[in-house]
Design a protein around this motif. Structure first.
Motif, mmCIF file in Angstrom:
data_model
loop_
_atom_site.group_PDB
_atom_site.id
_atom_site.type_symbol
_atom_site.label_atom_id
_atom_site.label_comp_id
_atom_site.label_asym_id
_atom_site.label_seq_id
_atom_site.Cartn_x
_atom_site.Cartn_y
_atom_site.Cartn_z
ATOM 1 N N LEU A 4 92.867 70.896 101.963
ATOM 2 C CA LEU A 4 93.457 69.841 101.136
ATOM 3 C C LEU A 4 94.974 69.943 101.207
ATOM 4 N N ASP A 5 95.657 68.790 101.427
ATOM 5 C CA ASP A 5 97.112 68.832 101.453
ATOM 6 C C ASP A 5 97.709 68.254 100.170
ATOM 7 N N HIS A 6 99.027 68.152 100.118
ATOM 8 C CA HIS A 6 99.737 67.757 98.906
ATOM 9 C C HIS A 6 99.572 66.279 98.567
ATOM 10 N N GLN A 7 99.059 65.483 99.497
ATOM 11 C CA GLN A 7 98.868 64.056 99.263
ATOM 12 C C GLN A 7 97.411 63.691 99.016
ATOM 13 N N GLY A 8 96.567 64.687 98.845
ATOM 14 C CA GLY A 8 95.152 64.425 98.596
ATOM 15 C C GLY A 8 94.332 64.153 99.839
ATOM 16 N N VAL A 9 94.920 64.373 101.025
ATOM 17 C CA VAL A 9 94.178 64.207 102.274
ATOM 18 C C VAL A 9 93.351 65.463 102.514
ATOM 19 N N VAL A 10 92.047 65.260 102.787
ATOM 20 C CA VAL A 10 91.138 66.378 103.037
ATOM 21 C C VAL A 10 90.775 66.381 104.519
ATOM 22 N N ARG A 11 91.155 67.444 105.202
ATOM 23 C CA ARG A 11 90.906 67.573 106.633
ATOM 24 C C ARG A 11 89.877 68.663 106.904
ATOM 25 N N LEU A 12 89.174 68.513 108.007
ATOM 26 C CA LEU A 12 88.317 69.575 108.531
ATOM 27 C C LEU A 12 88.985 70.126 109.782
ATOM 28 N N ILE A 13 89.035 71.452 109.885
ATOM 29 C CA ILE A 13 89.566 72.073 111.094
ATOM 30 C C ILE A 13 88.587 73.129 111.576
ATOM 31 N N SER A 14 88.622 73.415 112.853
ATOM 32 C CA SER A 14 87.811 74.502 113.402
ATOM 33 C C SER A 14 88.383 75.827 112.913
ATOM 34 N N TRP A 52 99.990 71.153 113.138
ATOM 35 C CA TRP A 52 100.011 71.727 111.792
ATOM 36 C C TRP A 52 99.307 70.755 110.838
ATOM 37 N N PRO A 53 98.368 71.230 109.992
ATOM 38 C CA PRO A 53 97.614 70.315 109.130
ATOM 39 C C PRO A 53 98.353 69.874 107.870
ATOM 40 N N GLY A 54 99.606 70.290 107.705
ATOM 41 C CA GLY A 54 100.373 69.908 106.526
ATOM 42 C C GLY A 54 100.350 70.994 105.472
ATOM 43 N N PRO A 55 101.134 70.808 104.394
ATOM 44 C CA PRO A 55 101.138 71.789 103.305
ATOM 45 C C PRO A 55 99.734 71.980 102.750
ATOM 46 N N VAL A 56 99.338 73.237 102.543
ATOM 47 C CA VAL A 56 97.975 73.531 102.096
ATOM 48 C C VAL A 56 97.974 73.749 100.587
ATOM 49 N N ARG A 57 97.122 72.998 99.878
ATOM 50 C CA ARG A 57 96.965 73.175 98.438
ATOM 51 C C ARG A 57 95.641 73.845 98.087
ATOM 52 N N SER A 58 94.648 73.711 98.958
ATOM 53 C CA SER A 58 93.353 74.337 98.695
ATOM 54 C C SER A 58 92.608 74.498 100.012
ATOM 55 N N LEU A 59 91.752 75.526 100.077
ATOM 56 C CA LEU A 59 90.977 75.846 101.276
ATOM 57 C C LEU A 59 89.548 76.178 100.893
ATOM 58 N N PRO A 113 106.270 82.319 102.487
ATOM 59 C CA PRO A 113 106.150 81.190 101.567
ATOM 60 C C PRO A 113 105.126 81.494 100.468
ATOM 61 N N PRO A 114 105.211 80.801 99.325
ATOM 62 C CA PRO A 114 104.226 81.011 98.257
ATOM 63 C C PRO A 114 102.796 80.774 98.752
ATOM 64 N N VAL A 115 101.883 81.633 98.329
ATOM 65 C CA VAL A 115 100.477 81.517 98.722
ATOM 66 C C VAL A 115 99.802 80.487 97.830
ATOM 67 N N ARG A 116 99.310 79.411 98.429
ATOM 68 C CA ARG A 116 98.658 78.339 97.676
ATOM 69 C C ARG A 116 97.140 78.414 97.722
ATOM 70 N N ALA A 117 96.583 78.941 98.818
ATOM 71 C CA ALA A 117 95.130 78.907 98.980
ATOM 72 C C ALA A 117 94.678 80.026 99.904
ATOM 73 N N LEU A 118 93.433 80.467 99.688
ATOM 74 C CA LEU A 118 92.820 81.513 100.506
ATOM 75 C C LEU A 118 91.375 81.146 100.809
ATOM 76 N N SER A 119 90.881 81.664 101.910
ATOM 77 C CA SER A 119 89.464 81.568 102.211
ATOM 78 C C SER A 119 89.075 82.792 103.027
ATOM 79 N N VAL A 120 87.940 83.406 102.678
ATOM 80 C CA VAL A 120 87.405 84.517 103.463
ATOM 81 C C VAL A 120 86.266 83.971 104.313
ATOM 82 N N LEU A 121 86.387 84.113 105.617
ATOM 83 C CA LEU A 121 85.385 83.593 106.545
ATOM 84 C C LEU A 121 84.211 84.561 106.652
ATOM 85 N N PRO A 122 83.068 84.092 107.159
ATOM 86 C CA PRO A 122 81.859 84.933 107.178
ATOM 87 C C PRO A 122 82.035 86.308 107.802
ATOM 88 N N GLY A 123 82.874 86.469 108.803
ATOM 89 C CA GLY A 123 83.062 87.776 109.430
ATOM 90 C C GLY A 123 84.086 88.661 108.748
#
Length: 508
Positions: free
Chosen positions: A269-279, A248-255, A481-491
């Motif tokens: 982006l998580d709640h501690q300012g860590v920015v991760r890349l995931i597939s 799990w990448p942690g609590p999501v604040r932005s995508l 849970p409350p929705v914090r972030a969304l992203s629409v992928l190319p497909g």
């Protein structure tokens, strides 16, 4: 009967603000948790526990009146009394409770008491007529049994039985259970009011499927997938709190969906300012920025492996993805000059202290606390971009899309509960493209087959997904849970980020 009359007259459209009732939860069979879920849904907020509900209402200072009939018939009177007393402690909240024998705890709050058994409130003839009518109605209803399974028939280990049962009964059963029931118990309680809302079993199955942890019995996912055949969504993959493989990448604040050098990845982006890349294909880790960004509130993937980060002071900073190639030699010297993205960020900072951020491969948009949206494109190097006041109050979410025919579409949302569409080369549309009496928490858009797919996340936990053009219908999903972030992928698939989960959904 008295409370029914009160609520009926206090919820009519022309009711004065000081007389309006905002939420009603008959408490028969309810626990404190399920009562909080019902209150959250009616008050258009997202809360999965009594504590979360109190926290949300403490921040919203609007007058709120709550009616709680039949406390004596609840499944957890002491817990609901504690919730009611905590609500009353908020100066702007009023609570009307119906109970046969008030406890010392309730009386300690020094409530106004109306004893309906007192002679001045009784009429024996009218009561006898009402009781006879109720008895007759009860006989009539007995020939039309409820759709849900009876409590004795529910198998808490069987997804089909759980999805078809009375959801309040299931919740109270799982609350008191000590067994994991193959992972269904944790998924149900994680999903909150999303599973107790009136809905068909297939929709409830999708919600449970999306909340199932990787420690669940593998058969549960297969059974929920089969039950969800008729639903509007299916789950491509999910990561929930506690998952290990992949983690799990942690609590999501932005995508943000990656583009260019970051194609095939999502920036999280998580709640501690860590920015991760995931597939974005399976949610597996694909790297992270070298250092956390203190106070970060939003991220956006730009071109050339650049990640733009917005902090809570409204400042924009640029960061290179760890997967981006580093130029050397003459190319490295040329790279030392300000990049187009650095110029865009600098120009945006002249106009707004951002509250929201969005990027495409060539454009950047930022929103402000005053409801202003500023848009710039890398193609117009000498341009300062364009700005418009689009909202009353702060801009809470932004997304941008570049349709196949060219141009730029900016979608913005705010505290005013409105979603606006703006082409920076034209005047904004006069009317919002979506509006509710509820703040918007997230937006995402992407070109799709010559049209645009748009996802809206609302403060009450609803995700609304639509594609422009005739013949397309709106799809809805509530992860719980409350929705914090969304992203629409190319497909056209949708990533939903919450404090508890990251989910990739496929619209069906």
């Amino acid at each position: 009967m008295f409370l029914a009359w009160l609520v009926e007259h206090a919820t009519e459209p022309d009711t004065e603000a000081v007389r309006r009732v905002h939420a009603l939860v008959p408490l028969t069979g309810h626990s404190a948790r399920t009562a909080a879920w019902q209150l959250a849904e009616q008050l258009q907020v997202s809360a999965r526990t009594p504590g979360e509900l109190l926290s949300v209402l403490a921040r919203d200072r609007r007058r709120t009146v709550i009616v709680l009939p039949d406390l004596h018939e609840s499944a957890e009177p002491a817990g609901i009394e504690e919730l009611a007393c905590s609500l009353v402690a908020l100066a702007h909240v009023r609570v009307i409770v119906e109970i046969r024998n008030p406890s010392a705890r309730l009386l300690a709050e020094e409530p106004a008491v109306m004893d309906l058994a007192a002679p001045q409130w009784t009429d024996s003839d009218r009561y006898a007529a009402w009781a006879a009518a109720e008895l007759s109605a009860g006989h009539d209803n007995s020939s039309h049994p409820d759709h849900h399974l009876a409590p004795a028939e529910v198998d808490l280990d069987d997804p089909a039985s759980v999805c078809d049962a009375d959801p309040v009964t299931i919740t109270t059963a799982y609350e008191s259970a000590t067994d994991s029931h193959g992972g269904l118990r944790a998924a149900w309680l994680r999903s909150g009011a999303s599973v107790t809302r009136p809905q068909v079993p297939s929709s409830r199955a999708v919600v449970l499927w999306s909340a199932l942890g990787d420690d669940a019995d593998p058969r549960m996912e297969n059974e929920l997938c089969a039950l969800a055949r008729e639903a509007d969504w299916r789950v491509r993959w999910k990561r929930v709190r506690g998952d290990i493989s992949p983690p799990w990448p942690g609590p999501v604040r932005s995508l943000s969906a990656g583009c260019g050098a970051l194609g095939g990845t999502a920036v999280v982006l998580d709640h501690q300012g860590v920015v991760r890349l995931i597939s974005d294909n399976d949610g597996r880790p694909a790297g992270r920025l070298q250092h956390p960004v203190p106070g970060a509130v939003a991220v956006a993937a730009a071109s050339q492996g650049t990640v733009v980060v917005l902090d809570h002071y409204g400042r924009l900073t640029l960061h290179k993805s760890p997967t981006a190639s580093q130029p050397s030699g003459i190319a490295g010297l040329l790279e030392a000059a300000p990049s187009p993205w650095e110029s865009l960020a600098e120009k945006a900072a002249r106009h707004v202290r951002g509250t929201a951020l969005a990027c495409t491969s060539t454009s950047l948009a930022a929103g402000s606390t005053e409801g202003e949206v500023h848009a710039l494109t890398a193609n117009g190097a000498e341009s300062e971009g364009a700005s418009r006041i689009l909202h009353e109050g702060a801009v809470t979410a932004l997304t941008v899309a570049e349709p196949a025919e060219g141009g730029l579409l900016v979608y913005s949302a705010g505290q005013d509960g409105r979603v606006r569409l703006w082409d920076p080369d034209r005047e904004p549309l006069d009317s919002p493209i979506a509006e509710r009496d509820c703040e918007v928490t997230a937006l995402a858009a992407a070109p799709l087959d010559g049209e645009v797919a748009l996802a809206i996340g609302w403060a009450d936990g609803l995700v609304e997904y639509s594609v422009t053009g005739a013949g397309h219908r709106v799809r809805y999903f509530r992860p719980g849970p409350p929705v914090r972030a969304l992203s629409v992928l190319p497909g056209g698939d949708v990533l939903i980020g919450t404090e508890e989960s990251l989910i990739r959904l496929v619209p069906c």
